[in-house]
Design a protein around this motif. Structure first.
Motif, PDB file in Angstrom:
ATOM      1  N   ALA A  45       0.971  -1.204   0.000  1.00 30.25           N
ATOM      2  CA  ALA A  45       0.194  -0.099  -0.059  1.00 30.25           C
ATOM      3  C   ALA A  45       0.863   1.275   0.067  1.00 30.25           C
ATOM      4  CB  ALA A  45      -0.922   0.042   1.386  1.00 30.25           C
ATOM      5  N   VAL A  46       0.390   2.281  -0.483  1.00 26.57           N
ATOM      6  CA  VAL A  46       1.137   3.282  -0.572  1.00 26.57           C
ATOM      7  C   VAL A  46       0.941   4.764   0.319  1.00 26.57           C
ATOM      8  CG1 VAL A  46       1.479   5.530  -2.459  1.00 26.57           C
ATOM      9  CG2 VAL A  46       1.155   3.167  -3.223  1.00 26.57           C
ATOM     10  N   GLY A  47       2.002   5.153   0.844  1.00 21.56           N
ATOM     11  CA  GLY A  47       1.850   6.278   1.744  1.00 21.56           C
ATOM     12  C   GLY A  47       2.326   7.500   1.211  1.00 21.56           C
ATOM     13  N   ASN A  48       3.370   8.491   1.508  1.00 18.42           N
ATOM     14  CA  ASN A  48       3.584   9.872   0.756  1.00 18.42           C
ATOM     15  C   ASN A  48       4.783   9.201  -0.258  1.00 18.42           C
ATOM     16  OD1 ASN A  48       1.725  11.124   2.082  1.00 18.42           O
ATOM     17  ND2 ASN A  48       3.181  11.613   3.864  1.00 18.42           N
ATOM     18  N   ILE A  49       4.661   9.559  -1.404  1.00 23.33           N
ATOM     19  CA  ILE A  49       5.792   9.287  -2.256  1.00 23.33           C
ATOM     20  C   ILE A  49       6.530  10.154  -3.092  1.00 23.33           C
ATOM     21  CG2 ILE A  49       6.506   7.767  -4.371  1.00 23.33           C
ATOM     22  CD1 ILE A  49       4.299   5.780  -3.415  1.00 23.33           C
ATOM     23  N   THR A  50       7.690  10.361  -3.154  1.00 25.46           N
ATOM     24  CA  THR A  50       8.226  11.553  -4.276  1.00 25.46           C
ATOM     25  C   THR A  50       9.460  10.890  -4.665  1.00 25.46           C
ATOM     26  OG1 THR A  50       7.658  13.214  -2.669  1.00 25.46           O
ATOM     27  CG2 THR A  50       9.481  13.940  -4.325  1.00 25.46           C
ATOM     28  N   LEU A  51       9.502  10.516  -6.124  1.00 24.09           N
ATOM     29  CA  LEU A  51      10.415   9.589  -6.808  1.00 24.09           C
ATOM     30  C   LEU A  51      11.430  10.828  -7.125  1.00 24.09           C
ATOM     31  CD1 LEU A  51       8.891   7.002  -8.960  1.00 24.09           C
ATOM     32  CD2 LEU A  51       9.741   7.012  -6.825  1.00 24.09           C
ATOM     33  N   PRO A  52      12.915  10.474  -7.366  1.00 25.27           N
ATOM     34  CA  PRO A  52      13.963  11.402  -7.597  1.00 25.27           C
ATOM     35  C   PRO A  52      13.760  11.816  -9.155  1.00 25.27           C
ATOM     36  CG  PRO A  52      14.722   9.170  -7.001  1.00 25.27           C
ATOM     37  CD  PRO A  52      13.300   9.111  -6.858  1.00 25.27           C
ATOM     38  N   LYS A  53      14.157  12.798  -9.314  1.00 25.57           N
ATOM     39  CA  LYS A  53      14.240  13.194 -11.081  1.00 25.57           C
ATOM     40  C   LYS A  53      15.177  12.228 -11.573  1.00 25.57           C
ATOM     41  CE  LYS A  53      12.688  17.788 -10.254  1.00 25.57           C
ATOM     42  NZ  LYS A  53      12.600  19.316 -10.737  1.00 25.57           N
ATOM     43  N   SER A  54      14.749  12.094 -12.996  1.00 30.45           N
ATOM     44  CA  SER A  54      15.583  11.148 -13.859  1.00 30.45           C
ATOM     45  C   SER A  54      15.549  11.691 -15.190  1.00 30.45           C
ATOM     46  CB  SER A  54      14.993   9.825 -13.813  1.00 30.45           C
ATOM     47  OG  SER A  54      15.698   8.799 -14.712  1.00 30.45           O
ATOM     48  N   GLN A  55      16.708  11.394 -16.084  1.00 31.39           N
ATOM     49  CA  GLN A  55      16.734  11.740 -17.400  1.00 31.39           C
ATOM     50  C   GLN A  55      15.505  10.977 -18.251  1.00 31.39           C
ATOM     51  OE1 GLN A  55      20.631  11.105 -19.173  1.00 31.39           O
ATOM     52  NE2 GLN A  55      20.972   9.564 -17.886  1.00 31.39           N
ATOM     53  N   PHE A  56      15.413   9.902 -17.643  1.00 32.99           N
ATOM     54  CA  PHE A  56      14.883   8.664 -18.393  1.00 32.99           C
ATOM     55  C   PHE A  56      13.330   8.770 -18.298  1.00 32.99           C
ATOM     56  CE2 PHE A  56      18.844   6.691 -17.689  1.00 32.99           C
ATOM     57  CZ  PHE A  56      19.160   6.734 -19.264  1.00 32.99           C
ATOM     58  N   TYR A  57      12.798   9.599 -17.372  1.00 30.60           N
ATOM     59  CA  TYR A  57      11.246   9.861 -17.108  1.00 30.60           C
ATOM     60  C   TYR A  57      10.828  11.089 -16.993  1.00 30.60           C
ATOM     61  CZ  TYR A  57      11.919   8.768 -11.960  1.00 30.60           C
ATOM     62  OH  TYR A  57      12.457   8.880 -10.759  1.00 30.60           O
ATOM     63  N   THR A  58       9.653  11.682 -17.532  1.00 28.36           N
ATOM     64  CA  THR A  58       9.287  12.910 -17.562  1.00 28.36           C
ATOM     65  C   THR A  58       8.391  12.908 -16.232  1.00 28.36           C
ATOM     66  OG1 THR A  58       7.642  12.577 -19.193  1.00 28.36           O
ATOM     67  CG2 THR A  58       9.935  13.505 -19.966  1.00 28.36           C
ATOM     68  N   ASP A  59       7.457  11.812 -15.939  1.00 29.63           N
ATOM     69  CA  ASP A  59       6.485  12.214 -14.991  1.00 29.63           C
ATOM     70  C   ASP A  59       6.408  10.836 -14.399  1.00 29.63           C
ATOM     71  OD1 ASP A  59       4.567  13.150 -13.467  1.00 29.63           O
ATOM     72  OD2 ASP A  59       2.977  13.347 -15.138  1.00 29.63           O
ATOM     73  N   TYR A  60       5.675  10.648 -13.255  1.00 27.61           N
ATOM     74  CA  TYR A  60       5.252   9.192 -12.750  1.00 27.61           C
ATOM     75  C   TYR A  60       4.027   9.392 -12.190  1.00 27.61           C
ATOM     76  CZ  TYR A  60       6.828  11.140  -8.291  1.00 27.61           C
ATOM     77  OH  TYR A  60       6.793  11.986  -7.257  1.00 27.61           O
ATOM     78  N   SER A  61       3.381   8.118 -11.912  1.00 26.70           N
ATOM     79  CA  SER A  61       2.032   8.066 -11.053  1.00 26.70           C
ATOM     80  C   SER A  61       2.027   6.791 -10.284  1.00 26.70           C
ATOM     81  CB  SER A  61       0.935   8.068 -11.979  1.00 26.70           C
ATOM     82  OG  SER A  61       0.872   6.719 -12.781  1.00 26.70           O
ATOM     83  N   ILE A  62       1.693   7.067  -9.056  1.00 27.71           N
ATOM     84  CA  ILE A  62       1.502   5.997  -8.259  1.00 27.71           C
ATOM     85  C   ILE A  62      -0.042   5.755  -8.077  1.00 27.71           C
ATOM     86  CG2 ILE A  62       1.812   5.353  -5.726  1.00 27.71           C
ATOM     87  CD1 ILE A  62       4.412   6.007  -7.381  1.00 27.71           C
ATOM     88  N   THR A  63      -0.448   4.427  -8.321  1.00 26.52           N
ATOM     89  CA  THR A  63      -1.838   3.903  -8.129  1.00 26.52           C
ATOM     90  C   THR A  63      -2.083   2.726  -7.026  1.00 26.52           C
ATOM     91  OG1 THR A  63      -1.991   4.618 -10.529  1.00 26.52           O
ATOM     92  CG2 THR A  63      -3.773   3.213  -9.278  1.00 26.52           C
ATOM     93  N   GLN A  64      -2.817   2.853  -6.168  1.00 28.99           N
ATOM     94  CA  GLN A  64      -3.180   1.697  -5.399  1.00 28.99           C
ATOM     95  C   GLN A  64      -4.417   1.097  -5.942  1.00 28.99           C
ATOM     96  OE1 GLN A  64      -1.665   1.488  -2.163  1.00 28.99           O
ATOM     97  NE2 GLN A  64      -2.367  -0.743  -2.564  1.00 28.99           N
ATOM     98  N   ILE A  65      -3.844  -0.526  -6.207  1.00 28.75           N
ATOM     99  CA  ILE A  65      -5.115  -1.355  -6.812  1.00 28.75           C
ATOM    100  C   ILE A  65      -5.098  -2.587  -5.775  1.00 28.75           C
ATOM    101  CG2 ILE A  65      -4.467  -0.676  -9.246  1.00 28.75           C
ATOM    102  CD1 ILE A  65      -2.837  -3.137  -9.333  1.00 28.75           C
ATOM    103  N   ASP A  66      -6.079  -3.338  -6.042  1.00 24.51           N
ATOM    104  CA  ASP A  66      -6.382  -4.590  -5.175  1.00 24.51           C
ATOM    105  C   ASP A  66      -5.101  -5.228  -4.828  1.00 24.51           C
ATOM    106  OD1 ASP A  66      -9.104  -3.509  -4.531  1.00 24.51           O
ATOM    107  OD2 ASP A  66      -9.805  -4.979  -5.947  1.00 24.51           O
TER     108      ASP A  66
END
Length: 108
Positions: free
Chosen positions: A53-74
């Protein structure tokens, strides 16, 4: 800072290492290891952490991704990285090592 909570409320942390050859390693520290399933397309790298399960998330910046999303699923938590088309990802590797997941991001 990235916090996940596994069934036993295990906290995880993230950081990124920029390698001299231009590749990067994204580290996700774990106290207990949830299983991870991953998929890769030209546009996205998805990581499914099973039974997490997800709490507070901040991913570090990367040259390989421009954005990210975190989704809780079953089934757990999905981390989707939207890949940078100006700096394409050639490939990746996911492995667990000494209390952490290491996602190796390889440039073209």
């Amino acid at each position: 800072m990235c916090q996940f909570y596994h069934i036993s409320h295990v906290q995880l942390d993230t950081h990124i290492q920029h390698l001299k050859n231009g590749d990067e390693q994204l580290y996700i520290a774990v106290s207990s290891k949830p299983a991870v399933v991953h998929t890769f397309t030209d546009e996205k790298l998805s990581l499914l952490f099973l039974d997490a399960a997800v709490g507070n998330i901040t991913l570090p910046k990367s040259q390989f991704y421009t954005d990210y999303s975190i989704t809780q699923i079953d089934a757990g938590c999905v981390v989707d990285l939207t890949l940078n088309e100006n700096n394409p990802l050639w490939g990746y590797d996911v492995k667990a090592d000494e209390g952490q997941f290491i996602i190796y991001l390889k440039q073209t």
